[in-house]
Design a protein around this motif. Sequence first.
Motif, PDB file in Angstrom:
ATOM      1  N   TYR A   6      43.979  49.087  44.195  1.00 43.38           N
ATOM      2  CA  TYR A   6      45.133  48.851  43.343  1.00 43.38           C
ATOM      3  C   TYR A   6      44.974  49.729  42.107  1.00 43.38           C
ATOM      4  CZ  TYR A   6      47.118  44.642  45.573  1.00 43.38           C
ATOM      5  OH  TYR A   6      47.733  43.758  46.420  1.00 43.38           O
ATOM      6  N   VAL A  17      48.314  41.003  40.914  1.00 49.72           N
ATOM      7  CA  VAL A  17      47.059  41.526  40.358  1.00 49.72           C
ATOM      8  C   VAL A  17      46.045  40.389  40.219  1.00 49.72           C
ATOM      9  CG1 VAL A  17      45.976  42.582  38.327  1.00 49.72           C
ATOM     10  CG2 VAL A  17      48.130  43.497  39.214  1.00 49.72           C
ATOM     11  N   PHE A  20      44.622  39.623  43.643  1.00 54.07           N
ATOM     12  CA  PHE A  20      43.710  40.673  44.084  1.00 54.07           C
ATOM     13  C   PHE A  20      42.374  40.570  43.349  1.00 54.07           C
ATOM     14  CE2 PHE A  20      42.258  45.149  44.498  1.00 54.07           C
ATOM     15  CZ  PHE A  20      42.300  45.243  45.881  1.00 54.07           C
ATOM     16  N   GLU A  21      42.418  40.321  42.045  1.00 57.00           N
ATOM     17  CA  GLU A  21      41.183  40.149  41.278  1.00 57.00           C
ATOM     18  C   GLU A  21      40.408  38.926  41.756  1.00 57.00           C
ATOM     19  OE1 GLU A  21      42.789  40.311  37.265  1.00 57.00           O
ATOM     20  OE2 GLU A  21      41.967  42.332  37.037  1.00 57.00           O
ATOM     21  N   ILE A  41      40.004  47.800  41.920  1.00 53.42           N
ATOM     22  CA  ILE A  41      41.165  47.862  41.037  1.00 53.42           C
ATOM     23  C   ILE A  41      40.861  48.837  39.905  1.00 53.42           C
ATOM     24  CG2 ILE A  41      40.465  45.880  39.633  1.00 53.42           C
ATOM     25  CD1 ILE A  41      43.535  45.198  39.526  1.00 53.42           C
ATOM     26  N   ARG A  43      42.628  50.266  36.321  1.00 47.54           N
ATOM     27  CA  ARG A  43      43.671  50.056  35.314  1.00 47.54           C
ATOM     28  C   ARG A  43      43.914  51.377  34.590  1.00 47.54           C
ATOM     29  NH1 ARG A  43      45.341  45.060  34.749  1.00 47.54           N
ATOM     30  NH2 ARG A  43      44.117  43.393  35.648  1.00 47.54           N
ATOM     31  N   ALA A  72      49.496  50.620  45.389  1.00 47.43           N
ATOM     32  CA  ALA A  72      48.476  50.020  46.252  1.00 47.43           C
ATOM     33  C   ALA A  72      48.176  51.014  47.361  1.00 47.43           C
ATOM     34  CB  ALA A  72      48.966  48.700  46.835  1.00 47.43           C
TER      35      ALA A  72
END
Length: 109
Positions: A6, A17, A20-21, A41, A43, A72
């Motif tokens: 991501y 999000v 997913f985390e 992930i 950022r 994604a």
Amino acid sequence: MTDIIYIVKDSDKSEEVDIFEFLIKNKAMLNEHNADKNLKIFRVDNRGTVIPHNKKIQSFVDDTGYEHLPIALTLKQNALYTSSELSSMFEGLDIQSSNDENFSENKES
């Protein structure tokens, strides 16, 4: 092996999000079939800088642009997607290959 990546804006606080985390933190709860998946992930701050630093992801963000986030990515290494994996990615689509048990039956119909 499959990687799911991501790439999101640093300010993204969406439910997707968060989920997913949660999966990243609780990877041990994934069943054996999913154990080979790497979940990552990245950022991107408002200046377009990828955190944690990754040259390939930074280049990808530079090419696509901050305004096109979130993104994604699913990467499958050393293999291509099977017909059932492709079918699961496209809602309402049933792809059959010659390796499927019912392929020859459906072909004759």
